[in-house]
Design an enzyme around this catalytic site. Structure first.
Site, short mmCIF file in Angstrom:
data_model
loop_
_atom_site.label_atom_id
_atom_site.label_comp_id
_atom_site.label_asym_id
_atom_site.label_seq_id
_atom_site.Cartn_x
_atom_site.Cartn_y
_atom_site.Cartn_z
N GLU A 70 -38.88 -13.20 24.74
CA GLU A 70 -38.14 -12.13 24.09
C GLU A 70 -38.19 -10.83 24.89
OE1 GLU A 70 -36.06 -12.29 21.78
OE2 GLU A 70 -36.45 -14.34 21.14
N TYR A 73 -37.77 -6.11 15.89
CA TYR A 73 -37.05 -7.33 16.27
C TYR A 73 -37.98 -8.36 16.91
CZ TYR A 73 -34.79 -10.53 19.43
OH TYR A 73 -34.46 -11.66 20.11
N ASP A 86 -31.00 -8.37 16.87
CA ASP A 86 -30.74 -7.98 18.25
C ASP A 86 -29.23 -7.81 18.42
OD1 ASP A 86 -29.73 -10.56 18.27
OD2 ASP A 86 -30.70 -11.14 20.16
#
Length: 433
Positions: free
Chosen positions: A50, A134, A152
């Site tokens: 991520e 997130y 996102d």
């Protein structure tokens, strides 16, 4: 505003449709290849992927991710790595604070959580460096099956189109509403897969341009698509007259389809122009070597190795070549990284190159010079000599690699034919017997 929310029936349909589609059509990506790994390993892999994927395309990240995992397959291995090695592995991905934050996360998880990822969402957000809502939602839902939402760029686009959210994305009220939609829709039975299905849909079907609406699994729950195909319009038009979430007609672009107009396009921030002079000092030992300086802990390329760089705000049009050289020499002689003044009078222009950072359009004017001073031959933590192979493999930015590749052919030509003589002659002079 109620018209922009999902009904209970729509939520159930979306969950069922997206999960069925994801199970069939999801891309094979290395960070999804768990092989029944324990949740702590999964959390680590999700965190790495991520952070790498922030502001970076999937195709670029795959190679970096696989290299990273070979070097540091778990959080303990990463904690034991040096920052230099971490930055070296990251070199070329940009946004280097992401790498530093990953390294800091590893140290913190080992020292404060006994090597186990915290499962609590608030702890993930408030204690781990570089982890926001997130990323914490992705880690907690994918690794620990907690029904926490994610939001996102891909998910924002999907939700904005499904619910016709056309208000300014920079406004807190818009962000809060999108988070509430993501919270409503997340599947409690398979939160990780569901969150990934939203991201996958945005990446492969609900794309910014030319979305593939005809194969979208949730087209019948997408208000923008239904409005575009004139299957429903009354409720949205009625809402638009007094709704802060609707897309105003003056914000629509006529060259884009209705679906493509969602979410509302952000005004692009203009990159600022910057110019730097760069000096590449080289020496001849058994091979060509180049002087590199470690950047300070703050700044655009902090912690990376760089050539001698001098930023300038001078009007370059008012500086002829000799004035530029004099400026470079004066600035270098004032640099504190060296113990004493260095002699770089005979510098040569190698050329120029340009590199686009996210917010800077950078122009480099590149010089090179041969260094004969023995007092610069000693390496320190902040200053080292690298040969070409070491330099290309070190923690240096893509911008500095461009600078190096611009100057290298001329430096090699100079060492073969110029005042410095050929390499063979140099070695014979050093070793006459």
């Amino acid at each position: 505003m109620a018209r922009h929310r999902f009904s209970k029936e729509e939520i159930l349909i979306c969950r069922r449709s997206l999960l069925a589609w994801y199970d069939t059509y999801k891309r094979k990506l290395p960070w999804r290849d768990w092989h029944d790994a324990d949740s702590n390993v999964v959390a680590y892999r999700v965190l790495v992927s991520e952070l790498m994927l922030q502001q970076t395309q999937v195709a670029t990240v795959i190679r970096y991710y696989e290299t990273w995992m070979k070097q540091w397959p778990d959080i303990k291995a990463l904690a034991e790595a040096t920052e230099d090695d971490v930055l070296k592995c990251w070199a070329g991905l940009g946004y280097y604070n992401r790498a530093r934050n990953l390294h800091k996360c590893a140290h913190l998880i080992i020292s404060e959580f006994d090597g186990e990822f915290p499962k609590d969402l608030d702890i993930l957000i408030n204690r781990l460096p570089g982890v926001g809502r997130y990323t914490a939602g992705a880690v907690s839902s994918i690794a620990f099956s907690q029904p926490n939402p994610i939001l996102d760029g891909n998910v924002i686009r999907v939700l904005s189109r499904m619910r016709c959210i056309g208000s300014d994305l920079k406004k807190k009220s818009t962000s809060d509403f999108l988070w509430s939609l993501a919270t409503d829709i997340v599947c409690h039975e398979r939160p990780g897969d569901f969150n990934q299905s939203l991201m996958e849909l945005g990446a492969t079907v609900c794309t910014p341009q030319r979305p593939k609406c005809d194969i979208c699994p949730v087209q019948n729950q997408c208000l923008a698509y239904l409005q575009q195909t004139r299957q429903t319009i009354a409720d949205i038009e009625e809402c638009a007259s007094n709704c802060s979430l609707c897309l105003r007609s003056e914000d629509m672009e006529s060259n884009r389809s209705l679906v493509e107009n969602y979410p509302r396009k952000k005004a692009k921030t203009k990159q600022r122009d910057e110019t730097s002079f760069v000096l590449i000092l080289y020496r001849l030992t058994r091979q060509l070597e180049f002087l590199m300086i470690k950047q300070k802990k703050s700044g655009l390329l902090s912690g990376l190795w760089s050539f001698i760089e001098i930023n300038t705000s001078n009007d370059l049009d008012q500086m002829n070549e000799q004035t530029r050289k004099s400026f470079v020499i004066e600035e270098i002689q004032r640099m504190t990284v060296f113990d004493k003044t260095i002699n770089v009078e005979n510098i040569k222009l190698a050329g120029q190159c340009r590199h686009l950072f996210s917010h800077i359009d950078k122009q480099y004017i590149i010089y090179y010079a041969h260094c004969e001073q023995n007092d610069l031959l000693i390496t320190t933590k902040q200053m080292q000599w690298f040969n070409e192979e070491q330099l290309q493999a070190s923690a240096i930015s893509t911008a500095m690699k461009k600078v190096f590749n611009t100057a290298l052919p001329q430096i090699k030509l100079k060492t073969s034919n110029g005042k410095n003589g050929t390499l063979d002659k140099y070695f014979k002079k050093k070793n006459p017997h």
